[in-house]
Motif scaffolding. Structure first.
Motif, PDB file in Angstrom:
ATOM      1  N   GLU A  11     -33.272 -22.778   9.968  1.00 13.02           N
ATOM      2  CA  GLU A  11     -34.014 -23.422  11.059  1.00 13.02           C
ATOM      3  C   GLU A  11     -34.369 -22.314  12.108  1.00 13.02           C
ATOM      4  OE1 GLU A  11     -31.932 -26.682  13.154  1.00 13.02           O
ATOM      5  OE2 GLU A  11     -31.583 -27.588  11.114  1.00 13.02           O
ATOM      6  N   ARG A  12     -33.968 -22.201  13.276  1.00 14.30           N
ATOM      7  CA  ARG A  12     -34.410 -20.960  13.887  1.00 14.30           C
ATOM      8  C   ARG A  12     -33.466 -19.833  14.029  1.00 14.30           C
ATOM      9  NH1 ARG A  12     -36.843 -22.878  19.760  1.00 14.30           N
ATOM     10  NH2 ARG A  12     -36.966 -20.735  19.881  1.00 14.30           N
ATOM     11  N   LYS A  33     -30.963 -15.822  17.158  1.00 17.78           N
ATOM     12  CA  LYS A  33     -31.961 -16.896  16.948  1.00 17.78           C
ATOM     13  C   LYS A  33     -33.291 -16.438  17.117  1.00 17.78           C
ATOM     14  CE  LYS A  33     -32.251 -21.491  19.462  1.00 17.78           C
ATOM     15  NZ  LYS A  33     -31.631 -22.200  20.264  1.00 17.78           N
ATOM     16  N   ARG A  34     -34.105 -16.889  16.566  1.00 15.47           N
ATOM     17  CA  ARG A  34     -35.488 -16.585  16.456  1.00 15.47           C
ATOM     18  C   ARG A  34     -36.367 -17.666  17.421  1.00 15.47           C
ATOM     19  NH1 ARG A  34     -38.678 -12.823  14.451  1.00 15.47           N
ATOM     20  NH2 ARG A  34     -40.419 -13.844  13.886  1.00 15.47           N
TER      21      ARG A  34
END
Length: 50
Positions: A11-12, A33-34
């Motif tokens: 996901e992120r 986390k992106r």
């Protein structure tokens, strides 16, 4: 040392890890986390393994 860098996207989230095949090691370098993560510190993280 022969090290292969890889990243995994979930996901992120990004998991950046290094595989040392000769020694059969997997080292997790970062879990982030992106966005914003630009991978600018990978060389420093890799140098800490050696």
């Amino acid at each position: 040392m022969d090290v292969e860098l890889r990243r995994l996207r979930i996901e992120r989230w990004r998991i950046v890890y290094a595989i040392t095949e000769a020694e059969l090691y997997v080292d997790v370098l970062a879990v982030r986390k992106r966005p914003p993560y630009d991978y600018g510190d990978l060389e420093r993280l890799l140098a800490e393994l050696q």
